[in-house]
Design an enzyme around this catalytic site. Structure first.
Site, PDB file in Angstrom:
ATOM      1  N   CYS A  97       7.988 -27.841 -30.977  1.00 51.75           N
ATOM      2  CA  CYS A  97       8.038 -28.188 -29.551  1.00 51.75           C
ATOM      3  C   CYS A  97       9.060 -27.358 -28.780  1.00 51.75           C
ATOM      4  CB  CYS A  97       8.334 -29.681 -29.393  1.00 51.75           C
ATOM      5  SG  CYS A  97       6.944 -30.734 -29.892  1.00 51.75           S
TER       6      CYS A  97
ATOM      7  N   CYS B   7      11.745 -30.811 -32.232  1.00 53.42           N
ATOM      8  CA  CYS B   7      11.340 -30.103 -33.444  1.00 53.42           C
ATOM      9  C   CYS B   7      11.158 -28.613 -33.166  1.00 53.42           C
ATOM     10  CB  CYS B   7      10.048 -30.706 -34.011  1.00 53.42           C
ATOM     11  SG  CYS B   7       8.530 -30.161 -33.197  1.00 53.42           S
TER      12      CYS B   7
END
Length: 375
Positions: free
Chosen positions: A314, A311
């Site tokens: 992250c 994502c």
């Protein structure tokens, strides 16, 4: 059109084709109650995290900005700049959640607005009109969601009324879809199964509404106070009596574990406020369970929330930085956590679809549930 692509036990892998694009199932629908994700995510963000469907709420949009305004500007897709499917809840859940400020009659429900106390009436016809004005892809039937632990007599009467309301919804929906000035004349109507946690009532209601041959069916009235075991028992009892060749939607559920268990029992549509709500409080999901980023152990932790996650959060930010933002009450911290959690849910469904495609969902579920217990 709903196309069943693969079956593993009761678990379904399918595709629902709509006027706003295809929905690959199993699917998690990201909750945008008032046409926005709580946590400052835009529709551009939703595309970034592979969202297939956004869910909005009829009751809340009726109050503000008003469904007439949304209709006048061209419908909710245009208003919120979203070109993929939208499902609208009917307002029926507010019959449950606003129990202190509503009265249920045969004609519908009388509310007092939670915003300013203004008197509101909503019945099946009004709910269909509002959802038609909003021009969602999928409209939900107006129902009563009785408390899961209500007595049998109340639940039986409530379910019978929900059936009568469903038939009124169908008549009104057909009327609206035949009107030339309706924005989305291909709006789909899903019926809702109710019955508390009483299997025989649930099963009988499923049989009755299945005969109406609707485009899809939901199981409502769960995750409202019953245990997880009761929820799973209801699904095991009722889902076999809903059409396998139609979408099966479990409303308002739930955790990753809940969804995996429900998929195994034949459910393929989900929505839940948990990933966004938990994210706003610094609780984030990983393949090994939930983390609380407020915990001091993350104060100097320069790892991402999850090294396995792709994502946007992250890929760029550390647990330490996000914790700092949360502690400092900076909105960015909340936004990054919500984005991660919604990506996690969407990606989980993508992995489930791949496992079903490959005929190994049972193994995938076992592996995922075992990892959740390791943290």
């Amino acid at each position: 059109m709903y196309e069943l692509l693969k079956v593993e036990g009761r678990a379904k892998r399918a595709k629902l084709s709509t006027v706003h694009g295809d929905i690959q199932t199993p699917v998690f629908m990201n909750v945008a109650t008032v046409a926005a994700i709580k946590g400052a995510l835009s529709t551009q963000d939703l595309n970034t995290i592979d969202t297939q469907v956004a869910l909005a709420n009829t009751y809340h949009l009726h109050l503000r900005p008003s469904d007439e305004l949304i209709r006048d500007v061209g419908g909710l897709h245009k208003f919120m700049v979203w070109d993929k499917p939208i499902l609208t809840d009917s307002g029926g859940f507010q019959v449950f959640s606003l129990s202190a400020i509503r009265k249920i009659k045969e004609e519908g429900v009388y509310f007092a607005s939670h915003i300013d106390g203004k008197k509101i009436f909503m019945g099946p016809e009004e709910s269909m009109q509002i959802q038609s004005n909003i021009a969602s892809t999928i409209a939900m039937a107006f129902d009563e969601c009785p408390p899961a632990l209500a007595d049998k007599g109340y639940i039986e009467a409530s379910v019978e009324r929900t059936t009568r309301w469903l038939k009124r919804c169908m008549v009104k929906m057909d009327e609206l879809n035949d009107m030339e000035d309706t924005i989305n004349r291909k709006q789909l109507l899903f019926g809702i199964n109710q019955g508390g946690i009483i299997p025989e009532i649930r099963i009988e209601h499923a049989k009755v509404i299945s005969e109406l041959d609707l485009p899809g069916y939901a199981v409502g009235g769960l995750a409202v106070g019953e245990s997880h075991a009761d929820m799973y028992n209801v699904l095991e009892a009722v889902v076999p009596h809903l059409p396998q060749n139609k979408p099966t939607y479990l409303m308002g559920v739930g955790t990753p574990e809940n969804m995996l268990e429900a998929i195994e029992r034949g459910v393929d549509f989900f929505d839940c406020v948990l990933p966004a709500r938990n994210g706003r409080h610094g609780h984030v999901y990983t393949n090994h369970g939930k983390l609380n980023l407020y915990n001091k152990c993350h104060e100097k932790d320069m790892d991402p929330i999850s090294k396995e996650c792709d994502c946007p959060t992250c890929k760029q930010f550390s647990r330490a930085y996000i914790r700092h933002l949360l502690k400092a009450k900076e909105m960015l911290g909340m936004r990054l956590c919500v984005m991660h959690n919604l990506y996690y849910y969407n990606n989980l469904m993508s992995e489930v679809r791949e496992a079903l495609d490959n005929g190994c969902f049972a193994e995938y579920k076992k592996m995922r549930l075992e990892k959740y217990l390791q943290i």
